[in-house]
Design a protein around this motif. Structure first.
Motif, PDB file in Angstrom:
ATOM      1  N   LYS A 298       5.182  -5.394  -6.256  1.00 54.17           N
ATOM      2  CA  LYS A 298       6.296  -4.805  -6.294  1.00 54.17           C
ATOM      3  C   LYS A 298       6.385  -3.323  -6.563  1.00 54.17           C
ATOM      4  O   LYS A 298       5.431  -2.584  -6.795  1.00 54.17           O
ATOM      5  CB  LYS A 298       7.132  -5.295  -7.547  1.00 54.17           C
ATOM      6  CG  LYS A 298       7.493  -6.879  -7.488  1.00 54.17           C
ATOM      7  CD  LYS A 298       8.170  -7.211  -8.913  1.00 54.17           C
ATOM      8  CE  LYS A 298       8.323  -8.763  -8.695  1.00 54.17           C
ATOM      9  NZ  LYS A 298       9.119  -9.236 -10.117  1.00 54.17           N
ATOM     10  N   GLY A 299       7.431  -2.769  -6.088  1.00 57.70           N
ATOM     11  CA  GLY A 299       7.580  -1.287  -6.143  1.00 57.70           C
ATOM     12  C   GLY A 299       6.451  -0.334  -5.670  1.00 57.70           C
ATOM     13  O   GLY A 299       6.163  -0.627  -4.190  1.00 57.70           O
ATOM     14  N   LYS A 300       6.078   0.610  -6.368  1.00 58.56           N
ATOM     15  CA  LYS A 300       4.786   1.303  -5.600  1.00 58.56           C
ATOM     16  C   LYS A 300       3.532   0.799  -5.037  1.00 58.56           C
ATOM     17  O   LYS A 300       3.251   0.977  -3.866  1.00 58.56           O
ATOM     18  CB  LYS A 300       4.449   2.612  -6.608  1.00 58.56           C
ATOM     19  CG  LYS A 300       3.556   3.373  -6.088  1.00 58.56           C
ATOM     20  CD  LYS A 300       3.251   4.537  -7.101  1.00 58.56           C
ATOM     21  CE  LYS A 300       2.586   5.728  -6.624  1.00 58.56           C
ATOM     22  NZ  LYS A 300       1.902   6.807  -7.684  1.00 58.56           N
ATOM     23  N   GLU A 301       3.242  -0.402  -5.650  1.00 66.01           N
ATOM     24  CA  GLU A 301       2.033  -1.190  -5.216  1.00 66.01           C
ATOM     25  C   GLU A 301       2.416  -1.768  -3.816  1.00 66.01           C
ATOM     26  O   GLU A 301       1.740  -1.729  -2.959  1.00 66.01           O
ATOM     27  CB  GLU A 301       1.569  -1.948  -6.405  1.00 66.01           C
ATOM     28  CG  GLU A 301       1.112  -1.570  -7.457  1.00 66.01           C
ATOM     29  CD  GLU A 301       0.361  -2.555  -8.473  1.00 66.01           C
ATOM     30  OE1 GLU A 301       0.965  -3.716  -8.363  1.00 66.01           O
ATOM     31  OE2 GLU A 301      -0.516  -2.383  -9.064  1.00 66.01           O
ATOM     32  N   ALA A 302       3.408  -2.305  -3.997  1.00 65.69           N
ATOM     33  CA  ALA A 302       4.007  -2.954  -2.669  1.00 65.69           C
ATOM     34  C   ALA A 302       3.977  -2.044  -1.354  1.00 65.69           C
ATOM     35  O   ALA A 302       3.816  -2.302  -0.296  1.00 65.69           O
ATOM     36  CB  ALA A 302       5.313  -3.896  -2.822  1.00 65.69           C
ATOM     37  N   LEU A 303       4.328  -0.868  -1.693  1.00 63.45           N
ATOM     38  CA  LEU A 303       4.672   0.059  -0.677  1.00 63.45           C
ATOM     39  C   LEU A 303       3.481   0.679  -0.284  1.00 63.45           C
ATOM     40  O   LEU A 303       3.183   0.740   1.053  1.00 63.45           O
ATOM     41  CB  LEU A 303       5.588   1.347  -1.178  1.00 63.45           C
ATOM     42  CG  LEU A 303       5.820   2.343  -0.247  1.00 63.45           C
ATOM     43  CD1 LEU A 303       6.828   2.075   1.254  1.00 63.45           C
ATOM     44  CD2 LEU A 303       6.701   3.773  -0.735  1.00 63.45           C
ATOM     45  N   ASN A 307       1.960   0.284   3.480  1.00 67.55           N
ATOM     46  CA  ASN A 307       1.326   1.409   4.377  1.00 67.55           C
ATOM     47  C   ASN A 307      -0.141   1.266   4.782  1.00 67.55           C
ATOM     48  O   ASN A 307      -0.502   1.540   5.862  1.00 67.55           O
ATOM     49  CB  ASN A 307       1.295   2.794   3.579  1.00 67.55           C
ATOM     50  CG  ASN A 307       2.704   3.238   3.369  1.00 67.55           C
ATOM     51  OD1 ASN A 307       3.755   2.944   4.188  1.00 67.55           O
ATOM     52  ND2 ASN A 307       3.016   4.050   2.199  1.00 67.55           N
ATOM     53  N   GLN A 308      -0.778   0.633   3.941  1.00 69.17           N
ATOM     54  CA  GLN A 308      -2.215   0.139   4.508  1.00 69.17           C
ATOM     55  C   GLN A 308      -2.315  -0.705   5.554  1.00 69.17           C
ATOM     56  O   GLN A 308      -3.111  -0.592   6.457  1.00 69.17           O
ATOM     57  CB  GLN A 308      -2.930  -0.181   3.246  1.00 69.17           C
ATOM     58  CG  GLN A 308      -4.549  -0.259   3.372  1.00 69.17           C
ATOM     59  CD  GLN A 308      -5.290  -0.695   2.143  1.00 69.17           C
ATOM     60  OE1 GLN A 308      -4.795  -0.996   1.015  1.00 69.17           O
ATOM     61  NE2 GLN A 308      -6.663  -0.787   2.031  1.00 69.17           N
ATOM     62  N   ILE A 309      -1.650  -1.822   5.554  1.00 71.83           N
ATOM     63  CA  ILE A 309      -1.289  -2.707   6.414  1.00 71.83           C
ATOM     64  C   ILE A 309      -0.914  -2.030   7.724  1.00 71.83           C
ATOM     65  O   ILE A 309      -1.579  -2.501   8.775  1.00 71.83           O
ATOM     66  CB  ILE A 309      -0.273  -3.952   5.877  1.00 71.83           C
ATOM     67  CG1 ILE A 309      -0.959  -4.784   5.035  1.00 71.83           C
ATOM     68  CG2 ILE A 309       0.051  -4.680   7.307  1.00 71.83           C
ATOM     69  CD1 ILE A 309       0.239  -5.789   4.248  1.00 71.83           C
ATOM     70  N   ASN A 310       0.127  -1.374   7.822  1.00 74.99           N
ATOM     71  CA  ASN A 310       0.522  -0.631   8.871  1.00 74.99           C
ATOM     72  C   ASN A 310      -0.560   0.427   9.581  1.00 74.99           C
ATOM     73  O   ASN A 310      -0.757   0.450  10.742  1.00 74.99           O
ATOM     74  CB  ASN A 310       1.653   0.293   8.827  1.00 74.99           C
ATOM     75  CG  ASN A 310       2.926  -0.502   8.380  1.00 74.99           C
ATOM     76  OD1 ASN A 310       3.080  -1.790   8.689  1.00 74.99           O
ATOM     77  ND2 ASN A 310       4.005   0.013   7.706  1.00 74.99           N
ATOM     78  N   SER A 311      -1.457   0.980   8.667  1.00 72.81           N
ATOM     79  CA  SER A 311      -2.530   1.696   9.065  1.00 72.81           C
ATOM     80  C   SER A 311      -3.619   0.747   9.568  1.00 72.81           C
ATOM     81  O   SER A 311      -4.071   1.273  10.853  1.00 72.81           O
ATOM     82  CB  SER A 311      -3.013   2.431   7.810  1.00 72.81           C
ATOM     83  OG  SER A 311      -4.203   3.462   8.299  1.00 72.81           O
TER      84      SER A 311
END
Length: 640
Positions: A298-303, A307-311
Motif C-alpha cells: 500500500k501507499g508509497k511501497e506500492a507506488l 515504478n520498478q515493474i514499469n521500468s
C-alpha cells in the motif's frame, strides 16, 4: 518486425484464461451476459460503466468470451469509444484493448466485427486537437484512453494488413505526428505512438512517406535524448527503428551521424542486464504466506514497486525492439540485400536462407552482400554476444516469483517473448555475420547444440520457443553446409560420429508436433544432417542416412499441410542430388516411394490454394522439381 518472424503475438497485456465462472450453470452465464449487455446499452452512465467492468472481467473466461462474441458484444461496446462520457470511453478502450490481446485470432474477429470504424472515429473526434490539461478532472483518464486506443490499434495492425490500410485511408498518421512531443504529452503516450508507427510503416510505402515528410525531424530529436533511464532508452530505440524503416531499411543510406547514433542506442539498450533487473524486481515482490495468500502493498511501497515493474517492462520491451531492428538489418540490408536475396517479406527469409545454402556453386553468402560498414558496426557493438544473452532466462526461482505475483505476471511473459525474439534474430545473425566472427564451424556447431538444448530440454510445450529455436538451429546447419561447400577441406567432421540416437528427439518432434512450421524446420534439419553425413560415408553414417530417408518418406505420407510436404520432398531431393547417393537411393527404394508422393503433392496443391506467397513458391518448386528428379534418379539407379 524481424523478417524471419511469422505473425507476431502482441506485446500488450495478454489475458490468461481463467475458469472462475466455468462452474456456473449455462443459464446463469447467459443471464449474467444479458444483464451486462442491458447495462451497457442503457443511457445511465453509472450502469453503463458497471456493464463495461463486467465485460472486462468476463474476457478472462474463454467460455463466457465465446458467448459474448456470439451475442455481438464487439459491435455493442466499440461505439462507446466515442461516448460523450470520458469514463465510458476509457472503460471501453481498456476492455477492447485487452480483448485484442487474447490472441491473433481474436484480432481477426475484431476486424470482422468492424472494430476499425469506431476506433478511427475516436481518433478523429477526440485526438486531433486534444492536449492534456493540468486543470482537467479527466486528464489522467483521457491520457489512459489515448494510450489504450493506440495499443488496440497496434494489436490490430500487427494482425491485419486491412487494419494498416484503414490507417492509410484515415488522417491518423497526420494526427500521430503531434503526439511525438514529450514535453506536451509525456513519455507513455510517445511510446504508444512510436510502437504503433513501428508496425504501421513496416510494409506500407504511403505510410513511410507520410511519416518521413512529417516526423523525421522529431524522430531524430527523440533519438538524441540525453537521459538513459529505461523509459527514455525505450523511446530512443523505437525512434531509431522507425527512422530505419521509413528509410526503406537501408540504414547505410542514412546520414553517418544518424546511423552511428542508432547503433550507439542499440548497443546501450542491449547492454542492460535484463536478468539482473528481473532478479532485483523479484526481490521486491511480496511473497505469499503458508496458505499462498499475498498481502498487497500500500501507499508509497506500492507506488515504488509499480515504478520498478514499469521500468523492467520497458527494459524488456526496448531490448525486444532493438533485437527486431538488428534482425531487419541483417535480413534485408536495404536494396542491396533485397535485390540479391529475394522479396522483403516476413516469412521469405528463412526459405531464402535455404536457397543461399543449397543453390550450388556461385551462391552468395549473406555476409557477402551486407554492406561492410554495417557488418563493422554490428561487430563493433559485440552484437552476437548481446543477442545471445537475451536467449538466456533468469533463474527458475525468479521466474516463479514473477509468475506467482499478479502484477508481475506480464513481466514474466515479456521475458519469454524476448527469448523467442532473440532466437529468431540469431537466425539472421548466423546467416549475415562472417564465419570467423561466429567462431568458425566449431563455434556455429556449439550454437546449434545450445539452441537444441533450449528447444528440446527447456519446455517442449512452448511452441513459440520451439519454432524460434529450430529455425535458428536450421540456420546454423545451413551455414555449416555453405562453408563446407565453399571450402571442402574445412573442418567438416563434426557430425561424422552422429548416430541415430542423437537425432531421436528431432524425429519424435516431427511425429508429435502440431505446429507446421516446427515440423518443416525439423524436416529440413535432419535432411541437412544427412547431407553433411554424405561427405563422410561409412557403415554407420549410411545407416543413419537410410533411417532419416525412410522416416521422412513415412511422415510425408501422413503430412496434411501441402507446404510442409513440399519441404519434406525438397529435403529428399537435396539429400540425393549427388551421384554418390545412388546406392543408398536404391537401397531405400527412393524412386518408387517418391513416385507415390508425386500425385499426393499435386492433389494437396489443388486443395490448398490459399497459401502465403512464399509457401506457394515452395510448393511450386517441389511440384516442378520432383518429376525431373524421379526421372533422373531412376536412370541412375537402373545402371547400378
Amino acid at each position: 518486425m524481424g523478417k524471419i518472424r511469422k505473425r507476431k503475438v502482441n506485446k500488450g497485456d495478454n489475458i490468461e484464461s481463467t475458469s472462475n465462472d466455468e462452474e456456473l450453470p449455462v443459464d446463469s452465464k447467459e443471464n449474467a451476459i444479458q444483464t451486462m449487455i442491458d447495462q451497457i446499452q442503457t443511457a445511465n452512465v453509472e450502469e453503463k460503466y458497471c456493464g463495461l467492468q463486467t465485460f472486462a472481467m468476463l474476457i478472462e473466461s474463454s467460455g463466457s468470451l465465446e458467448q459474448m462474441i456470439d451475442r455481438g458484444i464487439v459491435k455493442i461496446v466499440a461505439p462507446l469509444l466515442f461516448d460523450p462520457a470520458s469514463s465510458i470511453r476509457n472503460a471501453a478502450a481498456g476492455s477492447l484493448r485487452n480483448l485484442s490481446a487474447v490472441s491473433l485470432d481474436m484480432c481477426d474477429l475484431l476486424m470482422e466485427h468492424d472494430i476499425m470504424t469506431p476506433l478511427i472515429c475516436y481518433f478523429h473526434e477526440y485526438t486531433e486537437s486534444w492536449s492534456p490539461d493540468v486543470n482537467s478532472k479527466t486528464k489522467d483518464e483521457d491520457t489512459d484512453t489515448m494510450i489504450q486506443c493506440t495499443n488496440l490499434l497496434l494489436n490490430l495492425c500487427e494482425s491485419s494488413g486491412l487494419a494498416v490500410k484503414y490507417v492509410g485511408n484515415s488522417r491518423l498518421l497526420d494526427i500521430f505526428t503531434r503526439y511525438l512531443d514529450i514535453s506536451t504529452f509525456g513519455k507513455e503516450i510517445v511510446i504508444a505512438i512510436l510502437q504503433c508507427l513501428f508496425v504501421i510503416v513496416e510494409d506500407n510505402l504511403l505510410a513511410k512517406e507520410k511519416v518521413r515528410s512529417s516526423s523525421e525531424r522529431q524522430l531524430t530529436e527523440l533519438l538524441l535524448l540525453e537521459s538513459s533511464d529505461p523509459t527514455t532508452l525505450f523511446i530512443k530505440t523505437l525512434a531509431g527503428g522507425v527512422i530505419i524503416t521509413i528509410g526503406g531499411n537501408n540504414i547505410d543510406a542514412l546520414p553517418i551521424d544518424v546511423m552511428n547514433q542508432i547503433f550507439a542506442v542499440l548497443a546501450k539498450t542491449l547492454s542492460v542486464d535484463h536478468r539482473v533487473a528481473c532478479n532485483q524486481l523479484s526481490s521486491s515482490v511480496p511473497l505469499g504466506d503458508v496458505a499462498g495468500k499475498v498481502e498487497a502493498l500500500k501507499g508509497k511501497e506500492a507506488l515504488q514497486l509499480q515504478n520498478q515493474i514499469n521500468s523492467v517492462a520497458h527494459i524488456l520491451e526496448s531490448q525486444k525492439c532493438a533485437i527486431e531492428i538488428i534482425a531487419n538489418i541483417c535480413s534485408c540490408e536495404g536494396d542491396a540485400v533485397g535485390s540479391t536475396e529475394g522479396p522483403d517479406s516476413s516469412d521469405s527469409d528463412e526459405e531464402t536462407a535455404d536457397d543461399v545454402s543449397s543453390n550450388g556453386e556461385g551462391s552468395l553468402l549473406y555476409e557477402d552482400v551486407i554492406p561492410a560498414v554495417i557488418l563493422e558496426a554490428l561487430i563493433s557493438i559485440d552484437i552476437l554476444n548481446k543477442v545471445w544473452t537475451r536467449t538466456q532466462l533468469p533463474a527458475e526461482n525468479v521466474l516463479m516469483i514473477l509468475n506467482e505475483y499478479e502484477d508481475t505476471q506480464l513481466v514474466n511473459k515479456k521475458i519469454h517473448s524476448l527469448q523467442v525474439r532473440a532466437l529468431l534474430c540469431m537466425n539472421n545473425l548466423l546467416l549475415g555475420l562472417p564465419t570467423d566472427y561466429l567462431g568458425g564451424i566449431n563455434g556455429i556447431y556449439r550454437f546449434w547444440v545450445e539452441a537444441g538444448k533450449l528447444a528440446f530440454k527447456q519446455n517442449s510445450k512452448n511452441f513459440d520457443l520451439l519454432e524460434a529455436a529450430t529455425a535458428a538451429m536450421r540456420a546454423a546447419l545451413n551455414k555449416i553446409t555453405n562453408i563446407n561447400r565453399a571450402k571442402p577441406a574445412s573442418e567438416s567432421n563434426l557430425f561424422s560420429d552422429l548416430a541415430l540416437s542423437d537425432i531421436e528427439i528431432m524425429l519424435t518432434g516431427i511425429k508429435e508436433c502440431q505446429v507446421p512450421a516446427i515440423r518443416a524446420n525439423l524436416f529440413r534439419m535432419i535432411g541437412i544432417l544427412a547431407l553433411l553425413l554424405i561427405n563422410n560415408l561409412n557403415e554407420t553414417t549410411s545407416e543413419v542416412i537410410r533411417c532419416i530417408t525412410e522416416f521422412i518418406l513415412e511422415q510425408a505420407l501422413k503430412e496434411n499441410e501441402v507446404w510442409v510436404l513440399a519441404e519434406a520432398i525438397d529435403t529428399l531431393v537435396d539429400m540425393y542430388a549427388e551421384d554418390e547417393t545412388d546406392q543408398l537411393a536404391a537401397k531405400v527404394q527412393l524412386v518408387d516411394k517418391l513416385a507415390v508422393l508425386a500425385p499426393i503433392l499435386k492433389n494437396k496443391t489443388r486443395q490448398q490454394k490459399n497459401l502465403p506467397k512464399d509457401y506457394k513458391a515452395l510448393v511450386k518448386t517441389a511440384n516442378s522439381n520432383l518429376p525431373r528428379f524421379i526421372k533422373y534418379k531412376k536412370q541412375r539407379v537402373s545402371m547400378l
